[in-house]
Design a protein around this motif. Structure first.
Motif, mmCIF file in Angstrom:
data_model
loop_
_atom_site.group_PDB
_atom_site.id
_atom_site.type_symbol
_atom_site.label_atom_id
_atom_site.label_comp_id
_atom_site.label_asym_id
_atom_site.label_seq_id
_atom_site.Cartn_x
_atom_site.Cartn_y
_atom_site.Cartn_z
ATOM 1 N N ALA A 7 0.834 -1.206 0.000
ATOM 2 C CA ALA A 7 0.000 0.000 0.000
ATOM 3 C C ALA A 7 0.864 1.249 0.000
ATOM 4 N N THR A 8 0.226 2.352 -0.347
ATOM 5 C CA THR A 8 0.840 3.669 -0.253
ATOM 6 C C THR A 8 0.328 4.352 1.001
ATOM 7 N N LEU A 9 1.242 4.946 1.770
ATOM 8 C CA LEU A 9 0.885 5.636 3.010
ATOM 9 C C LEU A 9 1.231 7.114 2.878
ATOM 10 N N VAL A 10 0.267 7.955 3.205
ATOM 11 C CA VAL A 10 0.483 9.410 3.153
ATOM 12 C C VAL A 10 -0.029 10.027 4.447
ATOM 13 N N PRO A 11 0.878 10.625 5.271
ATOM 14 C CA PRO A 11 2.335 10.601 5.132
ATOM 15 C C PRO A 11 2.884 9.212 5.443
ATOM 16 N N SER A 12 4.147 9.000 5.186
ATOM 17 C CA SER A 12 4.763 7.712 5.495
ATOM 18 C C SER A 12 4.978 7.574 7.005
ATOM 19 N N LYS A 13 5.246 6.356 7.428
ATOM 20 C CA LYS A 13 5.511 6.126 8.857
ATOM 21 C C LYS A 13 6.726 6.925 9.315
ATOM 22 N N LEU A 14 7.779 6.919 8.506
ATOM 23 C CA LEU A 14 8.990 7.632 8.915
ATOM 24 C C LEU A 14 8.750 9.134 8.966
ATOM 25 N N THR A 111 2.490 -9.930 27.244
ATOM 26 C CA THR A 111 2.426 -11.337 26.855
ATOM 27 C C THR A 111 3.756 -11.805 26.269
ATOM 28 N N ALA A 112 4.363 -10.989 25.420
ATOM 29 C CA ALA A 112 5.646 -11.353 24.820
ATOM 30 C C ALA A 112 6.729 -11.513 25.882
ATOM 31 N N ILE A 113 6.778 -10.593 26.829
ATOM 32 C CA ILE A 113 7.811 -10.652 27.861
ATOM 33 C C ILE A 113 7.600 -11.842 28.779
ATOM 34 N N LEU A 114 6.374 -12.002 29.275
ATOM 35 C CA LEU A 114 6.115 -13.033 30.293
ATOM 36 C C LEU A 114 6.178 -14.438 29.725
ATOM 37 N N THR A 115 5.755 -14.615 28.469
ATOM 38 C CA THR A 115 5.689 -15.968 27.897
ATOM 39 C C THR A 115 6.857 -16.276 26.963
ATOM 40 N N GLY A 116 7.818 -15.379 26.872
ATOM 41 C CA GLY A 116 9.004 -15.652 26.080
ATOM 42 C C GLY A 116 8.778 -15.660 24.586
ATOM 43 N N ARG A 117 7.818 -14.898 24.127
ATOM 44 C CA ARG A 117 7.522 -14.883 22.692
ATOM 45 C C ARG A 117 8.472 -13.986 21.916
ATOM 46 N N GLN A 118 8.502 -14.227 20.618
ATOM 47 C CA GLN A 118 9.205 -13.360 19.691
ATOM 48 C C GLN A 118 8.199 -12.415 19.047
ATOM 49 N N GLY A 119 8.683 -11.573 18.132
ATOM 50 C CA GLY A 119 7.772 -10.717 17.382
ATOM 51 C C GLY A 119 6.902 -11.552 16.456
ATOM 52 N N ALA A 120 5.854 -10.938 15.956
ATOM 53 C CA ALA A 120 4.922 -11.645 15.084
ATOM 54 C C ALA A 120 5.581 -11.977 13.747
ATOM 55 N N GLN A 121 5.246 -13.149 13.209
ATOM 56 C CA GLN A 121 5.647 -13.484 11.842
ATOM 57 C C GLN A 121 4.870 -12.596 10.875
ATOM 58 N N GLN A 122 5.550 -12.099 9.853
ATOM 59 C CA GLN A 122 4.931 -11.158 8.930
ATOM 60 C C GLN A 122 4.756 -11.793 7.549
ATOM 61 N N PHE A 123 3.588 -11.514 6.962
ATOM 62 C CA PHE A 123 3.277 -12.025 5.636
ATOM 63 C C PHE A 123 2.681 -10.897 4.797
ATOM 64 N N VAL A 124 2.964 -10.924 3.509
ATOM 65 C CA VAL A 124 2.396 -9.979 2.559
ATOM 66 C C VAL A 124 1.515 -10.754 1.593
ATOM 67 N N GLU A 125 0.307 -10.242 1.353
ATOM 68 C CA GLU A 125 -0.596 -10.900 0.414
ATOM 69 C C GLU A 125 -0.264 -10.456 -1.010
ATOM 70 N N VAL A 126 0.105 -11.414 -1.856
ATOM 71 C CA VAL A 126 0.450 -11.162 -3.249
ATOM 72 C C VAL A 126 -0.350 -12.111 -4.129
ATOM 73 N N ASP A 127 -1.217 -11.559 -4.973
ATOM 74 C CA ASP A 127 -2.043 -12.360 -5.877
ATOM 75 C C ASP A 127 -2.822 -13.439 -5.126
ATOM 76 N N GLY A 128 -3.350 -13.041 -3.970
ATOM 77 C CA GLY A 128 -4.176 -13.955 -3.202
ATOM 78 C C GLY A 128 -3.419 -14.963 -2.365
ATOM 79 N N LYS A 129 -2.092 -14.886 -2.365
ATOM 80 C CA LYS A 129 -1.280 -15.811 -1.578
ATOM 81 C C LYS A 129 -0.465 -15.035 -0.550
ATOM 82 N N LEU A 130 -0.231 -15.679 0.594
ATOM 83 C CA LEU A 130 0.562 -15.043 1.639
ATOM 84 C C LEU A 130 2.023 -15.433 1.485
ATOM 85 N N GLU A 131 2.866 -14.418 1.348
ATOM 86 C CA GLU A 131 4.297 -14.644 1.226
ATOM 87 C C GLU A 131 4.995 -14.094 2.467
#
Length: 216
Positions: A7-14, A111-131
């Protein structure tokens, strides 16, 4: 799992972060150049409504830890912590908050700190598929998977000395705003304290980004 949109973001996050940082008491002024992004990581919102993304940015030699939450509507009572709004070409208008004032972020961080989790796995939807999309920063909680996360009632965040403190029922969270790349934020965890540590390109030695400890 975090599903991202092309997607395009206006303004950008940065751009939003560049406007936000100079207004903060922990920001070190002196360089007119804007910040550069070192990396970012995400947490999951179990309800899939709120985007939770934390950015690590470099400005004038200082690394800042900037948690943001993205919402499709205003968060009641959180106007003081509104970073700004952006137009998302897929999702429409998004309200961007300092995530330390967002109860969804507080629960995800605890939850991340107490249960020892990592960051979320990230996926991008491309042509109906998650990459899969590799995260540009990796975080790890120091807790254990069988830990019980207590019910949280976050109070408004309080920041001093580059650290934000959130009292949330029986738990106290500390979030570093200014990151010391040479050592952890504190000389060492206090009894009962658990931590969230992170690495990114150019920072292979884990540094402490946040911590949690029980309140009496």
């Amino acid at each position: 799992m975090a599903i991202l949109h092309i997607a395009t973001l206006v303004p950008s996050k940065l751009e939003l972060i560049a406007q936000h940082l100079p207004k903060q008491p922990w920001f070190i002024a002196g360089d007119p150049a804007g910040p550069t992004l070192l990396g970012a990581y995400r947490f999951d919102d179990p309800d899939g409504e709120v985007g939770l993304e934390t950015h690590l940015v470099l400005h004038a030699g200082t690394v800042y830890h900037v948690p943001l939450s993205y919402r499709g509507a205003e968060l009641p009572g959180a106007g003081e912590w509104l970073v700004g709004t952006m137009e998302h070409s897929v999702l429409g208008k998004r309200w961007v908050y300092d995530a330390c004032a967002d109860p969804v972020y507080v629960a995800a961080l605890a939850t991340a700190i107490l249960t020892g989790r990592q960051g979320a796995q990230q996926f991008v939807e491309v042509d109906g598929k998650l990459e899969p999309r590799p995260s540009t920063a990796e975080v790890n909680g120091s807790g254990t998977p069988d830990a019980v996360v207590p019910a949280l009632e976050p109070q408004p965040p309080v920041t001093a000395g580059g650290v934000t403190v959130i009292d949330a029922g029986g738990l106290r969270l500390r979030i570093a705003r200014v990151v010391d790349r040479g050592q952890t934020i504190d000389p060492g965890p206090t009894p009962g304290e658990l931590t969230l540590s992170g690495t990114w390109k150019g920072q292979e030695v884990p540094v402490q980004l946040a911590s949690a400890e029980p309140l009496p």
